[in-house]
Design a protein around this motif. Structure first.
Motif, short mmCIF file in Angstrom:
data_model
loop_
_atom_site.label_atom_id
_atom_site.label_comp_id
_atom_site.label_asym_id
_atom_site.label_seq_id
_atom_site.Cartn_x
_atom_site.Cartn_y
_atom_site.Cartn_z
N GLY A 121 -28.04 -23.34 -40.73
CA GLY A 121 -28.09 -24.44 -39.77
C GLY A 121 -26.84 -25.30 -39.78
O GLY A 121 -26.37 -25.72 -38.71
N PHE A 122 -26.28 -25.54 -40.95
CA PHE A 122 -25.11 -26.41 -41.01
C PHE A 122 -23.81 -25.66 -40.73
O PHE A 122 -22.83 -26.28 -40.31
CB PHE A 122 -25.04 -27.08 -42.38
CG PHE A 122 -25.84 -28.34 -42.48
CD1 PHE A 122 -25.34 -29.53 -42.00
CD2 PHE A 122 -27.10 -28.33 -43.03
CE1 PHE A 122 -26.07 -30.71 -42.07
CE2 PHE A 122 -27.85 -29.49 -43.12
CZ PHE A 122 -27.34 -30.68 -42.63
N GLN A 123 -23.76 -24.37 -40.97
CA GLN A 123 -22.52 -23.62 -40.75
C GLN A 123 -22.45 -22.99 -39.36
O GLN A 123 -21.38 -22.55 -38.94
CB GLN A 123 -22.39 -22.52 -41.81
CG GLN A 123 -22.41 -23.01 -43.23
CD GLN A 123 -21.27 -23.97 -43.56
OE1 GLN A 123 -20.21 -23.93 -42.94
NE2 GLN A 123 -21.49 -24.83 -44.53
N LEU A 124 -23.57 -22.93 -38.66
CA LEU A 124 -23.60 -22.24 -37.37
C LEU A 124 -22.72 -22.93 -36.33
O LEU A 124 -22.03 -22.28 -35.55
CB LEU A 124 -25.04 -22.13 -36.87
CG LEU A 124 -25.28 -21.26 -35.64
CD1 LEU A 124 -24.90 -19.81 -35.93
CD2 LEU A 124 -26.75 -21.33 -35.22
N GLY A 125 -22.74 -24.25 -36.30
CA GLY A 125 -21.97 -24.97 -35.29
C GLY A 125 -20.48 -24.74 -35.42
O GLY A 125 -19.78 -24.53 -34.42
N PHE A 126 -19.97 -24.76 -36.64
CA PHE A 126 -18.54 -24.52 -36.84
C PHE A 126 -18.15 -23.11 -36.41
O PHE A 126 -17.12 -22.91 -35.76
CB PHE A 126 -18.19 -24.75 -38.31
CG PHE A 126 -16.78 -24.38 -38.67
CD1 PHE A 126 -15.72 -25.19 -38.28
CD2 PHE A 126 -16.52 -23.22 -39.38
CE1 PHE A 126 -14.42 -24.84 -38.61
CE2 PHE A 126 -15.22 -22.87 -39.72
CZ PHE A 126 -14.17 -23.68 -39.33
N CYS A 127 -18.97 -22.12 -36.76
CA CYS A 127 -18.65 -20.73 -36.39
C CYS A 127 -18.72 -20.53 -34.88
O CYS A 127 -17.89 -19.80 -34.31
CB CYS A 127 -19.61 -19.77 -37.10
SG CYS A 127 -19.42 -19.72 -38.89
N VAL A 128 -19.68 -21.16 -34.21
CA VAL A 128 -19.76 -21.05 -32.76
C VAL A 128 -18.53 -21.67 -32.11
O VAL A 128 -17.95 -21.10 -31.17
CB VAL A 128 -21.05 -21.73 -32.25
CG1 VAL A 128 -21.02 -21.87 -30.73
CG2 VAL A 128 -22.26 -20.94 -32.67
N PHE A 129 -18.10 -22.80 -32.61
CA PHE A 129 -16.93 -23.47 -32.05
C PHE A 129 -15.67 -22.60 -32.19
O PHE A 129 -14.90 -22.44 -31.23
CB PHE A 129 -16.72 -24.81 -32.75
CG PHE A 129 -15.50 -25.56 -32.31
CD1 PHE A 129 -15.49 -26.25 -31.10
CD2 PHE A 129 -14.37 -25.57 -33.09
CE1 PHE A 129 -14.37 -26.94 -30.69
CE2 PHE A 129 -13.24 -26.25 -32.68
CZ PHE A 129 -13.23 -26.94 -31.47
#
Length: 310
Positions: free
Chosen positions: A181-189
């Motif tokens: 949940g916390f690492q998904l946003g950075f990878c998507v960006f």
């Protein structure tokens, strides 16, 4: 005789050769010396704690206590590494860390690649808002949701083959899901911005040939994202591997804790051998160094891609 003279007259004479002057070699500009010295100083500053830990782990504690950590060594050995591995039970904790880090990295990259492809290549309505939503998740402080997640995981049931406690709490899945949940946003960006740099003509040609959405994603876009995926995989493995907070909160069984918690077993109640602790810290850091060395070429390619044209 006349024919020979005519034949010789019609032959082309070789063009006179011109001697090419060697281009003078230009030495490095004086300004670059300062940049190199600055970068070397920064590198040494970052490497100094690691080098000091390696140096201390090879010396007996009695020697450093008597002469100091920066003294000349009298005796060097790998005894502390053997003791650190055996006394802390590091082999079991290494296995626990791999059970958390490997699925966490793979699932994060798999889901992030789906979302990034939908946002950047399919031209969905509200794609920018969706990307901002995933990116904003990284701005949320982790400590804010510790208590709600603790209560939630104690109420989420799991089958016996997924959790010994029959709930999300005290299982590897709790730590894996939180890290995803916390690492998904950075990878998507990162992946969304990387996919936008890919030529649109490649997908247009695939659509003309009858390729569906799944073919465009799996067989065309994803292979082109290999450098970015390798760079993200290296970073994500390092971050999840070094995590200590979530495992300490959501896992109560000491036999399930990751390798970062094994260093606590090397700390005594009244006395701590810091040379032994340094040896354990070096052993804990070795897997992340090994992963970086294995993916170094792809990692650097992912960082430098787009820095030059052509």
């Amino acid at each position: 005789m006349t024919a020979d003279i005519r034949a010789g007259a019609t032959t082309r004479r070789p063009a006179p050769t011109t001697t090419e002057r060697p281009t003078p070699r230009r030495g490095p500009r004086p300004g670059r010396f300062g940049v190199h010295i600055f970068l070397m100083g920064v590198s040494l500053a970052f490497l100094a704690p690691l080098l000091l830990a390696v140096y201390a782990s090879l010396r007996p504690y009695e020697e450093t206590a008597q002469h100091g950590y920066f003294s000349f060594p009298r005796h060097l050995s790998f005894e502390y590494y053997r003791r650190a591995y055996t006394e802390s039970g590091m082999g079991k904790y290494f296995t626990n860390t791999l059970l958390i880090a490997v699925p966490g990295v793979l699932i994060t990259l798999f889901l992030a690649s789906f979302v990034a492809f939908a946002v950047s290549r399919l031209k969905l309505r509200g794609g920018l808002v969706l990307l901002m939503f995933f990116t904003a998740g990284n701005l949320l402080p982790q400590q804010v949701i510790v208590t709600p997640l603790y209560v939630l995981f104690n109420k989420v049931p799991l089958p016996w083959w997924m959790s010994d406690s029959l709930t999300m709490y005290d299982s590897y899945w709790a730590v894996i899901i939180v890290n995803i949940g916390f690492q998904l946003g950075f990878c998507v960006f990162v992946l969304a911005n990387f996919m936008r740099t890919l030529p649109q003509e490649i997908l247009e040609a695939a659509i003309v040939d009858g390729a569906g959405v799944w073919t465009q994603f799996w067989r065309i876009t994803l292979p082109l994202c290999r450098p970015a995926l390798a760079a993200l995989g290296t970073l994500e493995f390092t971050w999840i591997y070094n995590d200590f907070l979530w495992a300490l909160i959501f896992i109560s069984n000491p036999d399930k804790l990751p390798v970062t918690s094994s260093l606590n077993n090397l700390r005594g109640q009244f006395f701590t051998d810091y040379n032994l602790l340094a040896a354990g810290s070096v052993l804990v850091a070795l897997p992340t160094i090994l992963v970086f060395l294995l993916l170094q070429r792809h990692f650097i390619a992912g960082l430098t891609l787009g820095s030059t044209k052509g």
